[in-house]
Design a protein around this motif. Structure first.
Motif, mmCIF file in Angstrom:
data_model
loop_
_atom_site.group_PDB
_atom_site.id
_atom_site.type_symbol
_atom_site.label_atom_id
_atom_site.label_comp_id
_atom_site.label_asym_id
_atom_site.label_seq_id
_atom_site.Cartn_x
_atom_site.Cartn_y
_atom_site.Cartn_z
ATOM 1 N N GLU A 57 0.865 -1.184 0.000
ATOM 2 C CA GLU A 57 0.000 0.000 0.000
ATOM 3 C C GLU A 57 0.896 1.226 0.000
ATOM 4 O O GLU A 57 1.987 1.209 0.576
ATOM 5 C CB GLU A 57 -0.913 0.018 1.231
ATOM 6 N N GLN A 62 -3.220 9.102 3.934
ATOM 7 C CA GLN A 62 -4.460 8.697 3.276
ATOM 8 C C GLN A 62 -5.058 9.854 2.474
ATOM 9 O O GLN A 62 -5.201 10.962 2.973
ATOM 10 C CB GLN A 62 -5.484 8.230 4.329
ATOM 11 N N ASP A 63 -5.365 9.561 1.211
ATOM 12 C CA ASP A 63 -6.060 10.518 0.357
ATOM 13 C C ASP A 63 -6.957 9.731 -0.593
ATOM 14 O O ASP A 63 -7.182 8.537 -0.401
ATOM 15 C CB ASP A 63 -5.071 11.438 -0.374
ATOM 16 N N ASP A 64 -7.473 10.395 -1.605
ATOM 17 C CA ASP A 64 -8.421 9.737 -2.521
ATOM 18 C C ASP A 64 -7.797 8.592 -3.310
ATOM 19 O O ASP A 64 -8.510 7.682 -3.742
ATOM 20 C CB ASP A 64 -9.040 10.763 -3.475
ATOM 21 N N HIS A 66 -5.918 6.234 -2.127
ATOM 22 C CA HIS A 66 -6.124 5.048 -1.298
ATOM 23 C C HIS A 66 -7.574 4.560 -1.414
ATOM 24 O O HIS A 66 -7.819 3.360 -1.540
ATOM 25 C CB HIS A 66 -5.806 5.344 0.170
ATOM 26 N N ILE A 67 -8.509 5.503 -1.355
ATOM 27 C CA ILE A 67 -9.940 5.156 -1.424
ATOM 28 C C ILE A 67 -10.262 4.490 -2.749
ATOM 29 O O ILE A 67 -10.906 3.434 -2.794
ATOM 30 C CB ILE A 67 -10.811 6.411 -1.204
ATOM 31 N N ARG A 70 -8.882 0.954 -3.061
ATOM 32 C CA ARG A 70 -9.731 -0.062 -2.424
ATOM 33 C C ARG A 70 -10.942 -0.379 -3.295
ATOM 34 O O ARG A 70 -11.351 -1.538 -3.399
ATOM 35 C CB ARG A 70 -10.158 0.412 -1.032
#
Length: 189
Positions: A57, A62-64, A66-67, A70
């Motif tokens: 990862e 964390q930002d968009d 990462h989203i 997923r």
């Protein structure tokens, strides 16, 4: 079953978006479709630290990216659209893929890559202002398709089709022939 649509165009109602809509219009009802406008995402640039290879990862906060990573993992298929920029995909779409290398591929201890999305279906959509046949001769459309295809191949995706619209500057309308191809490709899901 879920299909994720990545609109890599800054124009929400442009040719790429309209082609993407034409593809998803023909997708069987058993699929749930989620649409993401990549240019609306807040994504920090990749710093090429290569830590994602071992950590599986991205290590950035964390930002968009990462989203969406997923969501790519959870999706049963992808539909990716991009305008052609200098014979390549759009910068924002490339940034999203750069940040999601570990979503697409893993790396064995010997450094050999392996696909993480093996067998999932995908469709590539692109539009280019360069008219036919120059869009292929000078590798504009061909380059954008090749770039997205490269990412999908590392991920192990099974390409169901490629939708290519050249000459958008002088002929912005989408032909019935191309709309028919969108329906044919969407029925392959």
């Amino acid at each position: 079953m879920r299909i994720l649509v990545l609109n890599g165009s800054p124009r929400k109602n442009g040719t790429v978006a309209n082609l993407l809509k034409s593809v998803i219009d023909g997708i069987p009802n058993k699929y749930e479709v989620e649409w993401i406008n990549v240019y609306e995402l807040k994504i920090e640039p990749c710093i090429a630290c290569m830590k994602c290879r071992q950590d599986q990862e991205c290590i950035l906060p964390q930002d968009d990216a990462h989203i969406v990573g997923r969501k790519i993992n959870e999706a049963d298929g992808l539909i990716i659209g991009t305008p052609t920029h200098w014979g390549n995909m759009s910068a924002q779409l490339k940034l999203l893929f750069d940040r999601n290398v570990p979503v697409m591929m893993g790396e064995k201890r010997n450094g050999m890559p392996y696909p993480r999305q093996k067998g999932k279906p995908a469709v590539i959509v692109t539009a280019c202002s360069t008219p036919w046949p120059l869009n292929f001769i000078v590798a504009e459309s061909r380059g954008a398709i090749r770039a997205v295809n490269h990412v999908l191949n590392y991920g192990g995706y099974r390409i169901l089709g490629k939708i290519i619209k050249p000459g958008t500057k002088s002929r912005p309308q989408i032909s019935n022939r191309l709309l028919k191809k969108c329906r044919i490709v969407s029925n392959r899901f």
